[in-house]
Design a protein around this motif. Sequence first.
Motif, PDB file in Angstrom:
ATOM      1  N   ASN A 174       0.858  -1.172   0.000  1.00  0.00           N
ATOM      2  CA  ASN A 174       0.000   0.000   0.000  1.00  0.00           C
ATOM      3  C   ASN A 174       0.901   1.230   0.000  1.00  0.00           C
ATOM      4  N   LEU A 175       0.768   2.081  -1.017  1.00  0.00           N
ATOM      5  CA  LEU A 175       1.632   3.248  -1.168  1.00  0.00           C
ATOM      6  C   LEU A 175       0.873   4.553  -0.988  1.00  0.00           C
ATOM      7  N   VAL A 176      -0.300   4.511  -0.389  1.00  0.00           N
ATOM      8  CA  VAL A 176      -1.126   5.710  -0.287  1.00  0.00           C
ATOM      9  C   VAL A 176      -0.433   6.816   0.515  1.00  0.00           C
ATOM     10  N   ASP A 177       0.390   6.464   1.483  1.00  0.00           N
ATOM     11  CA  ASP A 177       0.981   7.476   2.358  1.00  0.00           C
ATOM     12  C   ASP A 177       2.379   7.932   1.941  1.00  0.00           C
ATOM     13  N   ILE A 178       2.845   7.551   0.763  1.00  0.00           N
ATOM     14  CA  ILE A 178       4.149   8.046   0.321  1.00  0.00           C
ATOM     15  C   ILE A 178       3.951   9.118  -0.749  1.00  0.00           C
ATOM     16  N   ASP A 179       4.908  10.023  -0.822  1.00  0.00           N
ATOM     17  CA  ASP A 179       4.837  11.132  -1.770  1.00  0.00           C
ATOM     18  C   ASP A 179       5.028  10.651  -3.200  1.00  0.00           C
ATOM     19  N   ARG A 180       4.568  11.458  -4.128  1.00  0.00           N
ATOM     20  CA  ARG A 180       4.829  11.185  -5.547  1.00  0.00           C
ATOM     21  C   ARG A 180       6.318  11.283  -5.801  1.00  0.00           C
ATOM     22  N   GLY A 181       6.789  10.488  -6.744  1.00  0.00           N
ATOM     23  CA  GLY A 181       8.206  10.542  -7.079  1.00  0.00           C
ATOM     24  C   GLY A 181       8.737   9.210  -7.542  1.00  0.00           C
ATOM     25  N   MET A 182      10.056   9.150  -7.700  1.00  0.00           N
ATOM     26  CA  MET A 182      10.723   7.942  -8.164  1.00  0.00           C
ATOM     27  C   MET A 182      11.243   7.152  -6.958  1.00  0.00           C
ATOM     28  N   TYR A 183      11.100   5.839  -7.032  1.00  0.00           N
ATOM     29  CA  TYR A 183      11.509   4.938  -5.961  1.00  0.00           C
ATOM     30  C   TYR A 183      12.238   3.737  -6.554  1.00  0.00           C
ATOM     31  N   LEU A 184      12.883   2.971  -5.681  1.00  0.00           N
ATOM     32  CA  LEU A 184      13.571   1.752  -6.088  1.00  0.00           C
ATOM     33  C   LEU A 184      12.936   0.558  -5.392  1.00  0.00           C
ATOM     34  N   MET A 185      12.840  -0.551  -6.115  1.00  0.00           N
ATOM     35  CA  MET A 185      12.406  -1.811  -5.543  1.00  0.00           C
ATOM     36  C   MET A 185      13.566  -2.786  -5.683  1.00  0.00           C
ATOM     37  N   GLN A 186      14.004  -3.342  -4.562  1.00  0.00           N
ATOM     38  CA  GLN A 186      15.103  -4.305  -4.567  1.00  0.00           C
ATOM     39  C   GLN A 186      14.570  -5.666  -4.141  1.00  0.00           C
ATOM     40  N   VAL A 187      14.912  -6.693  -4.925  1.00  0.00           N
ATOM     41  CA  VAL A 187      14.547  -8.068  -4.592  1.00  0.00           C
ATOM     42  C   VAL A 187      15.847  -8.833  -4.386  1.00  0.00           C
ATOM     43  N   GLN A 188      16.057  -9.296  -3.155  1.00  0.00           N
ATOM     44  CA  GLN A 188      17.269 -10.038  -2.788  1.00  0.00           C
ATOM     45  C   GLN A 188      16.917 -11.514  -2.677  1.00  0.00           C
ATOM     46  N   SER A 189      17.643 -12.357  -3.421  1.00  0.00           N
ATOM     47  CA  SER A 189      17.439 -13.807  -3.358  1.00  0.00           C
ATOM     48  C   SER A 189      18.801 -14.479  -3.258  1.00  0.00           C
ATOM     49  N   GLU A 190      18.780 -15.804  -3.227  1.00  0.00           N
ATOM     50  CA  GLU A 190      20.051 -16.542  -3.198  1.00  0.00           C
ATOM     51  C   GLU A 190      20.845 -16.314  -4.476  1.00  0.00           C
ATOM     52  N   ASN A 191      20.158 -15.947  -5.558  1.00  0.00           N
ATOM     53  CA  ASN A 191      20.823 -15.717  -6.839  1.00  0.00           C
ATOM     54  C   ASN A 191      21.381 -14.314  -6.994  1.00  0.00           C
ATOM     55  N   GLY A 192      21.113 -13.432  -6.054  1.00  0.00           N
ATOM     56  CA  GLY A 192      21.644 -12.081  -6.145  1.00  0.00           C
ATOM     57  C   GLY A 192      20.595 -11.021  -5.867  1.00  0.00           C
ATOM     58  N   LEU A 193      20.907  -9.811  -6.284  1.00  0.00           N
ATOM     59  CA  LEU A 193      20.069  -8.646  -6.040  1.00  0.00           C
ATOM     60  C   LEU A 193      19.584  -8.078  -7.366  1.00  0.00           C
ATOM     61  N   SER A 194      18.294  -7.825  -7.457  1.00  0.00           N
ATOM     62  CA  SER A 194      17.706  -7.196  -8.641  1.00  0.00           C
ATOM     63  C   SER A 194      17.070  -5.881  -8.198  1.00  0.00           C
ATOM     64  N   THR A 195      17.356  -4.792  -8.913  1.00  0.00           N
ATOM     65  CA  THR A 195      16.820  -3.478  -8.570  1.00  0.00           C
ATOM     66  C   THR A 195      16.057  -2.917  -9.763  1.00  0.00           C
ATOM     67  N   ARG A 196      14.869  -2.385  -9.501  1.00  0.00           N
ATOM     68  CA  ARG A 196      14.041  -1.760 -10.525  1.00  0.00           C
ATOM     69  C   ARG A 196      13.557  -0.412 -10.011  1.00  0.00           C
ATOM     70  N   LYS A 197      13.420   0.544 -10.921  1.00  0.00           N
ATOM     71  CA  LYS A 197      12.858   1.848 -10.583  1.00  0.00           C
ATOM     72  C   LYS A 197      11.359   1.820 -10.846  1.00  0.00           C
ATOM     73  N   PHE A 198      10.602   2.582 -10.038  1.00  0.00           N
ATOM     74  CA  PHE A 198       9.195   2.791 -10.326  1.00  0.00           C
ATOM     75  C   PHE A 198       8.824   4.205  -9.896  1.00  0.00           C
ATOM     76  N   VAL A 199       7.743   4.700 -10.482  1.00  0.00           N
ATOM     77  CA  VAL A 199       7.289   6.066 -10.212  1.00  0.00           C
ATOM     78  C   VAL A 199       5.892   6.010  -9.631  1.00  0.00           C
ATOM     79  N   LYS A 200       5.697   6.743  -8.536  1.00  0.00           N
ATOM     80  CA  LYS A 200       4.352   6.927  -7.998  1.00  0.00           C
ATOM     81  C   LYS A 200       3.848   8.267  -8.505  1.00  0.00           C
TER      82      LYS A 200
END
Length: 76
Positions: A49-75
């Motif tokens: 739920n992102l209702v309480d965060i400001d508009r803007g650019m953010y990063l999503m990081q997924v860490q697994s045994e295979n490594g780290l994946s990072t993606r940008k997203f915009v609210k």
Amino acid sequence: LPKLFVKLTVAVSSPISEIVQIKLTSIEGRVIRTSAARLNNTVQTIGFNLVDIDRGMYLMQVQSENGLSTRKFVKN
């Protein structure tokens, strides 16, 4: 008034059984949300739920045994 709800849905999968960590951060590095999911050769959907965060650019990081994946997203 209806409750405002802004949701980011993430689908993660893994060919092995493992726990993945998902972290949403601001561009400045401030942690906004975290979650963990156990994957057993399936696709898991995780919602944030992102209702309480400001508009803007953010990063999503997924860490697994295979490594780290990072993606940008915009609210908007």
